[in-house]
Design a protein around this motif. Structure first.
Motif, short mmCIF file in Angstrom:
data_model
loop_
_atom_site.label_atom_id
_atom_site.label_comp_id
_atom_site.label_asym_id
_atom_site.label_seq_id
_atom_site.Cartn_x
_atom_site.Cartn_y
_atom_site.Cartn_z
N SER A 285 1.81 6.00 -6.19
CA SER A 285 1.84 5.59 -7.60
C SER A 285 0.53 5.91 -8.29
CB SER A 285 2.13 4.09 -7.70
OG SER A 285 3.40 3.76 -7.18
N PHE A 286 -0.58 5.68 -7.61
CA PHE A 286 -1.89 5.96 -8.19
C PHE A 286 -2.10 7.44 -8.46
CE2 PHE A 286 -3.73 2.14 -5.61
CZ PHE A 286 -3.09 1.26 -6.45
N ALA A 287 -1.39 8.30 -7.71
CA ALA A 287 -1.67 9.73 -7.76
C ALA A 287 -0.93 10.49 -8.84
CB ALA A 287 -1.34 10.36 -6.39
N VAL A 288 0.10 9.88 -9.43
CA VAL A 288 0.95 10.65 -10.34
C VAL A 288 0.73 10.34 -11.82
CG1 VAL A 288 2.75 10.87 -8.59
CG2 VAL A 288 2.86 8.97 -10.23
N GLU A 289 -0.09 9.36 -12.11
CA GLU A 289 -0.33 8.98 -13.50
C GLU A 289 -1.80 8.64 -13.69
OE1 GLU A 289 1.77 6.09 -16.84
OE2 GLU A 289 2.00 5.64 -14.71
N VAL A 290 -2.37 9.13 -14.79
CA VAL A 290 -3.79 8.89 -15.05
C VAL A 290 -3.96 7.47 -15.61
CG1 VAL A 290 -5.83 9.62 -16.31
CG2 VAL A 290 -4.23 11.33 -15.44
N THR A 291 -4.45 6.60 -14.76
CA THR A 291 -4.76 5.22 -15.11
C THR A 291 -6.11 4.90 -14.49
OG1 THR A 291 -3.77 4.32 -13.09
CG2 THR A 291 -2.30 4.62 -15.00
N LYS A 292 -6.57 3.68 -14.65
CA LYS A 292 -7.83 3.31 -13.99
C LYS A 292 -7.69 3.37 -12.48
CE LYS A 292 -7.22 -1.76 -13.92
NZ LYS A 292 -7.84 -3.05 -14.32
N ASN B 123 0.80 -1.23 0.00
CA ASN B 123 0.00 0.00 0.00
C ASN B 123 0.83 1.27 0.00
OD1 ASN B 123 -2.09 -1.87 0.34
ND2 ASN B 123 -2.08 -1.64 2.55
N CYS B 124 1.90 1.30 0.80
CA CYS B 124 2.65 2.55 0.98
C CYS B 124 3.35 3.00 -0.30
CB CYS B 124 3.63 2.44 2.13
SG CYS B 124 4.57 0.91 2.18
N TYR B 125 3.55 2.10 -1.24
CA TYR B 125 4.14 2.50 -2.53
C TYR B 125 3.07 2.71 -3.59
CZ TYR B 125 8.20 0.83 -0.07
OH TYR B 125 9.17 0.65 0.89
N MET B 126 1.98 1.98 -3.48
CA MET B 126 0.94 2.08 -4.50
C MET B 126 0.13 3.38 -4.37
SD MET B 126 1.54 -0.42 -6.35
CE MET B 126 2.44 -1.97 -6.27
N GLN B 127 -0.07 3.84 -3.13
CA GLN B 127 -0.87 5.05 -2.96
C GLN B 127 -0.29 6.24 -3.73
OE1 GLN B 127 -3.20 5.47 0.43
NE2 GLN B 127 -2.66 7.59 0.82
N PHE C 253 -5.86 5.56 -10.85
CA PHE C 253 -5.96 6.98 -10.50
C PHE C 253 -7.41 7.35 -10.25
CE2 PHE C 253 -6.97 11.29 -11.92
CZ PHE C 253 -6.08 12.06 -11.19
N TRP C 254 -8.29 6.93 -11.15
CA TRP C 254 -9.71 7.30 -11.01
C TRP C 254 -10.36 6.56 -9.85
CZ3 TRP C 254 -10.64 11.62 -13.09
CH2 TRP C 254 -10.03 11.99 -14.30
N ARG C 255 -9.92 5.30 -9.59
CA ARG C 255 -10.48 4.57 -8.46
C ARG C 255 -10.02 5.18 -7.14
NH1 ARG C 255 -12.72 -0.53 -9.53
NH2 ARG C 255 -13.29 -0.43 -7.32
N ALA C 256 -8.78 5.68 -7.11
CA ALA C 256 -8.22 6.22 -5.87
C ALA C 256 -8.67 7.64 -5.59
CB ALA C 256 -6.69 6.17 -5.94
N LEU C 257 -8.99 8.40 -6.63
CA LEU C 257 -9.23 9.84 -6.47
C LEU C 257 -10.33 10.18 -5.46
CD1 LEU C 257 -8.43 12.68 -7.37
CD2 LEU C 257 -10.09 12.48 -9.24
N PRO C 258 -11.53 9.59 -5.55
CA PRO C 258 -12.58 9.98 -4.59
C PRO C 258 -12.19 9.75 -3.13
CG PRO C 258 -13.53 8.76 -6.43
CD PRO C 258 -12.04 8.63 -6.54
N SER C 259 -11.58 8.60 -2.84
CA SER C 259 -11.21 8.30 -1.46
C SER C 259 -10.07 9.20 -0.99
CB SER C 259 -10.82 6.82 -1.31
OG SER C 259 -9.88 6.44 -2.30
N THR C 260 -9.15 9.52 -1.89
CA THR C 260 -8.04 10.41 -1.53
C THR C 260 -8.56 11.81 -1.21
OG1 THR C 260 -6.50 9.15 -2.91
CG2 THR C 260 -5.84 11.38 -2.29
N LEU C 261 -9.45 12.31 -2.04
CA LEU C 261 -10.04 13.63 -1.80
C LEU C 261 -10.84 13.63 -0.49
CD1 LEU C 261 -11.25 14.58 -5.40
CD2 LEU C 261 -9.28 15.53 -4.15
N LYS C 262 -11.54 12.53 -0.25
CA LYS C 262 -12.33 12.42 0.98
C LYS C 262 -11.44 12.51 2.21
CE LYS C 262 -15.19 9.04 3.53
NZ LYS C 262 -15.79 7.68 3.49
N TYR C 263 -10.34 11.78 2.22
CA TYR C 263 -9.47 11.79 3.40
C TYR C 263 -8.84 13.17 3.60
CZ TYR C 263 -5.77 10.81 6.69
OH TYR C 263 -4.95 10.85 7.79
N ASN C 264 -8.33 13.76 2.53
CA ASN C 264 -7.70 15.08 2.67
C ASN C 264 -8.70 16.15 3.07
OD1 ASN C 264 -4.65 15.19 1.77
ND2 ASN C 264 -5.62 13.65 0.48
#
Length: 325
Positions: A295-302, A289-293, A304-315
């Motif tokens: 990784s998901f944020a710096v490149e637009v992939t599927k 997890n600590c490397y993938m989180q 990225f889109w799956r992670a975006l809502p939860s990342t915005l929610k936490y921040n």
């Protein structure tokens, strides 16, 4: 499409020493010094220069480092976002000194049942977590509960959420356990367990990166088309003041920093290793997890889109979004 071309996170290992002996971790088994404040000052300046935004002071148990408040203060003065995860054994004694210095403070708690949590940690610390929650709240801090999820304890999320998180208005972070080295993490997640975690991630004050769920379903990182950007997004510094590449868990090579982190990271030798991220044989199937989180944020992939809502929610819940712009 690449959105960011510089490291955004530093996993700064203050020491590998720990006052617990968790069954799902082998870091505490390693001999270790402590980092020095002098080295850290220069490294933090270089991290800022390289574009890093978040410094995770980690271990081992980071509160074992007696100069942790000074380290955090140095990072905060540079405008870096700070994060610390602790088993809370030492927090009651150090809480006042840490006040206002940790943007994302996580207390590890793996079961709502004291005996089960203490057994998994190899030391009695459940009561210290509960005590630390009360102390942190009195000081105006907003700690999170970091719940390491296994196949066998998914069913305990509700009890932990309702009995500990909700009454204290704490964010519950679900952290799916990951496999590495020879550490025994139990059974792999079933689809039912993944669905349960995804459902909980949509509830109030609960966070799980939905990209983690998708990655588990996809069998982790694949070397022929890697999602992992561990070396280009995350700088790992060891207690010996060495740069570890391509990540801590793989650790193929380390380089003495010698007060030249900025130039070292940008050197041809290091960048050749960076280019191998996610492509090495040991990277196949990785889902750490600590490397993938990042990784998901710096490149637009599927992912990225799956992670975006939860990342915005936490921040949004933590208010750290204000520091990212």
């Amino acid at each position: 499409m690449l959105l960011v071309s510089h490291p955004v996170l530093c996993n700064y290992y203050l020491t590998y020493r720990c006052n617990a002996s968790c069954s799902f971790c082998d870091i505490w088994e390693r001999p270790s010094p402590y980092i020095t404040l002098e080295n850290a000052r220069q490294n933090l300046r270089d991290l800022k220069k390289l574009g890093v935004r978040v410094v995770d002071f980690t271990g081992g148990e980071p509160l074992l480092h007696r100069q942790l408040p000074e380290l955090l203060q140095e990072a905060k003065q540079l405008g870096l976002i700070t994060t610390v995860t602790t088993n809370a054994l030492l927090y009651p004694k150090q809480a006042e000194k840490l006040r206002g210095l940790v943007d994302m403070l996580h207390f590890s708690l793996d079961s709502p049942i004291a005996e089960e949590h203490d057994q998994s940690r190899g030391v009695k610390c459940f009561d210290k977590v509960i005590e630390s929650i009360a102390i942190a709240k009195q000081l105006g801090e907003r700690p999170d509960i970091l719940f390491t999820v296994f196949e066998h304890n998914v069913h305990q999320i509700r009890q932990l959420y309702e009995e500990i998180c909700l009454p204290n208005n704490l964010v519950l972070i679900l952290n799916p356990v990951f496999e590495y080295n020879a550490v025994d993490t139990g059974d792999r997640f079933s689809e039912k367990a993944l669905q349960q975690m995804a459902w909980w991630g949509k509830q109030k004050n609960v966070y799980i990166n939905d990209g983690f769920i998708q990655l588990r379903r996809d069998g982790g990182n694949h070397v022929e088309d890697p999602i992992c950007r561990a070396a280009s997004t995350t700088i790992v510094i060891s207690p010996e003041n060495k740069l570890i590449l391509p990540c801590y868990h793989l650790g193929l090579k380390d380089f003495p920093i010698d007060n030249h982190l900025y130039d070292l990271y940008r050197s041809d030798e290091v960048q050749k290793l960076v280019a191998l991220e996610g492509r090495l044989p040991a990277c196949e199937g990785c889902a750490i997890n600590c490397y993938m989180q990042p990784s998901f944020a710096v490149e637009v992939t599927k992912y990225f889109w799956r992670a975006l809502p939860s990342t915005l929610k936490y921040n949004w819940m933590k208010g750290t979004w204000k520091q990212l712009f």
